[in-house]
Scaffold this active site. Structure first.
Site, short mmCIF file in Angstrom:
data_model
loop_
_atom_site.label_atom_id
_atom_site.label_comp_id
_atom_site.label_asym_id
_atom_site.label_seq_id
_atom_site.Cartn_x
_atom_site.Cartn_y
_atom_site.Cartn_z
CD GLU A 162 -3.22 0.41 2.18
OE1 GLU A 162 -2.86 0.62 3.35
OE2 GLU A 162 -4.34 -0.01 1.88
CE LYS A 170 -12.63 2.25 1.01
NZ LYS A 170 -12.11 3.16 2.06
#
Lengths: 435, 435
Positions: B286, B421
């Site tokens: 990440e 999302k």
């Protein structure tokens, strides 16, 4: 979409990365590789026993496995399965997928001999103190270092705890029919034993007694597992890439590999698939990773890892493709409850089930990663149960044989596994390996 | 070998892949990146709270965490920790590493909200039926879909099982100090709460209450964990690559990355490291996987995976480097028993412990993979305990910040996580996202 048979291959998120004729250009090679698999004309042809196994396995042997498992479930508290590689990953994978996430339906089945951790083994010995224990040791030769060490320690513990005669009655051996140290030991000591077929290699052996006995003990319906595999054996027979999802999956993998997509990320939206991902990594990694070639197999569980490796998948180096596995039926119908205050803002979801939200998370992720430059293959399985798991296992084995032959390697050998062993025997001073 | 401080970096199996001056050529950049970290002059400088956290964390807050955990261990059977990403992976990793492989020393701590599986959540609800349960919900905002769904379901279950007042006493919230939906809910309902520091991002938060409360409940000595991290904070301060193993690890990663080794395989010979590998993947994946860049983080557990991905590591496509983690002290002294018949041929090992065999397996594997074309970095940790685990966590966080800055990216943001999302909210018809 290739959807003849039970598992569908959805290829809509791959079309913008490959040209239509790239897949059809492989049609001839697929037919040639199919002959290698079905006529035994390719490298490693001595290890094709898995191909017709589901339709030809001896029914009496299935019954003997079930009876042995039933007896175990009455007599013992814990079954310790000793094995490594193909003698471990298959049973562990299916057990993790089909057993409840909490609690259990069958006997407690745990594993040993899958590594050399003294900490793990000592903690296991402490755990079984005072419990009724049986052991299923699985090894073709009986001399592989990891399971042999674990078996020695557990055998010593059992002889101490139960005495020689009762200990022997609590040991079940799964090994070669006639050769090897473990067969000799089993015959001499009178252990109950099962056979690892000589023409089936470790990573293709989950549907043999290697996987079936631990799974039956853990409460898995092994007849359903075998029925699913048998269905797959019948379904996945066409050489036409539009009619055989396993072959289409294999062919797409090689198209992507040729374009430089060197890593495949197996992604599931069902957390219980974690063990299956490990089994799949052995199957494909060991079959294809040779001669400087092979697609590197990695895995994620979503949506967990969307909050982890998801960032890399979306925006990182573009050498990845993803294979998303999902189960389409909503088997739980788990509702999201209404909340008066709606502080979390989730009330817009109260008419939906978790399964529906999870499926939309999958669709959303496929779109996002596709748009970020990742080709996506989707394997859609109607239902999560023993039958469909057996189907999936066979699907991957057949796809793997095809994919490895297409890439020009022997799908059934593993020459590189020997090298660390040779070094290790030398470092440990094993007789015959001193220098 | 860079061995100042507790963790040593052994680089002997990398010398044949890189030239000596490739590492020293990065020395200036390391000093520049060090300033970004220590003077807050780089991108993401608002999220450097983790840097001095071990030496500055409020001792009274550690005590309050310990007291809360102690109370839980007396009052409840199961603590359910609800979180995803950085609010999940750190606690899970350390719990898996420091708890026994079988049985447990502390309270039963399980996880929810780390995905959207209705099957998992329904099985958890069935499992806790009749048990005394508490919940620790961890979320900065309180509106992240996965944990919010799990919290709703578990809160509804608790209100039903215990009534409103008692349920409220069994809910502990870890969230932002003042902002967000969960802070508001906690203050209104009077839940016990802990603070996620505003200047520490999720993947750097394991040593804050995010990780410490679940770990204290699970029986981990969190003061030892913090003392190890504090030691690392003091040790890993030099900008000299020969005196700072974390920076040397970071610099070697970028040297290898530049040479086309695009995938790092984190390899441990201790199976309990599996959760730490997942935490490490989030930290590096990440932090670095953005702008089309980043080393892809993968992991294996040896010797298990020597009988699986080992074949690929030995002979597959050469774009991999390996980082092997080992614990050097033999903490179990687990002996291999003598066997009169020696059918397995292991009697040559009876004067050795499993730890010694495992260490030679490591040496043998490093040699074999090196000879097969894989550069190997080795991180050697003296002991497996809470102190050294805290050290290792901080070691990786500092190395990650350095490595990401060296590769030219912000180590502390994760812009790509938003995209799925947005798609998901639209597909689910969330108000404001309909089209």
């Amino acid at each position: 979409m290739v959807s003849i048979g039970t598992i569908s291959l959805n290829d809509k998120y791959i079309q913008s990365f490959v040209e239509k004729d790239e897949l059809t250009a492989l049609q001839d090679f697929v037919e040639s590789a199919h002959k290698k698999i079905h006529e035994g004309t390719g490298a490693g042809a001595d290890y094709l026993g898995w191909l017709n196994w589901p339709s030809t396995m001896d029914d009496a042997e299935v019954s003997r496995i079930e009876e042995t498992a039933l007896k175990l479930s009455k007599d013992v508290d814990v079954l310790i399965v000793i094995g490594i590689g193909g003698s471990y990953l298959g049973a562990k994978a299916v057990q993790d997928l089909l057993s409840p996430a909490f609690g259990r339906t069958g006997l407690e089945v745990v594993y040993a001999g899958q590594h050399i951790s003294g900490r793990y083994l000592e903690e296991l010995l402490a755990y079984i103190e005072g419990k009724k224990v049986a052991v299923n040791v699985i090894s073709k030769s009986g001399t592989t270092t990891e399971p042999a060490i674990a078996f020695r320690k557990l055998k010593a513990w059992m002889y101490e705890a139960y005495g020689e005669q009762e200990a022997a009655s609590r040991i079940i051996v799964t090994t070669d029919e006639s050769a090897g140290a473990l067969r000799k030991t089993a015959d001499e000591a009178g252990y109950v034993s099962f056979v690892i077929p000589g023409d089936i290699g470790g990573r293709y052996s989950v549907l043999t007694p290697v996987g079936l006995l631990p799974l039956a003990a853990a409460g898995v319906d092994i007849r359903q597992l075998l029925s699913g595999a048998k269905q797959a054996e019948a379904d996945l027979i066409s050489t036409n890439l539009e009619e055989n999802a396993a072959y289409a999956y294999a062919a797409y993998r090689q198209v992507l590999n040729a374009r430089g997509y060197s890593t495949e990320v197996m992604a599931s939206f069902e957390p219980a698939m974690a063990g299956m991902n490990e089994w799949w990594k052995q199957l494909f990694g060991e079959s294809e990773g040779k001669q400087g070639k092979g697609i590197f197999p990695a895995s994620v569980i979503y949506s967990t890892d969307l909050h982890s490796l998801g960032q890399y998948l979306q925006n990182g180096r573009r050498m990845l493709f993803e294979t998303m596995v999902s189960f389409t039926e909503d088997q739980q119908q788990s509702q999201i409850p209404f909340d008066e205050e709606d502080g979390d803002g989730l009330n817009y979801l109260v008419d939906k089930t978790l399964h529906e939200v999870n499926q939309q998370a999958l669709n959303a992720t496929a779109m996002a990663h596709h748009d970020g430059g990742v080709p996506i293959l989707q394997l859609e399985i109607p239902k999560l149960d023993a039958h469909h798991t057996g189907y999936l296992l066979y699907f991957f084995m057949k796809a793997c044989a095809m994919s490895a032959y297409l890439s020009g390697v022997n799908p059934f050998d593993q020459p590189g596994v020997e090298q660390y062993k040779q070094n290790m025997f030398q470092l440990l001073g094993k007789p015959g390996y001193e220098k």
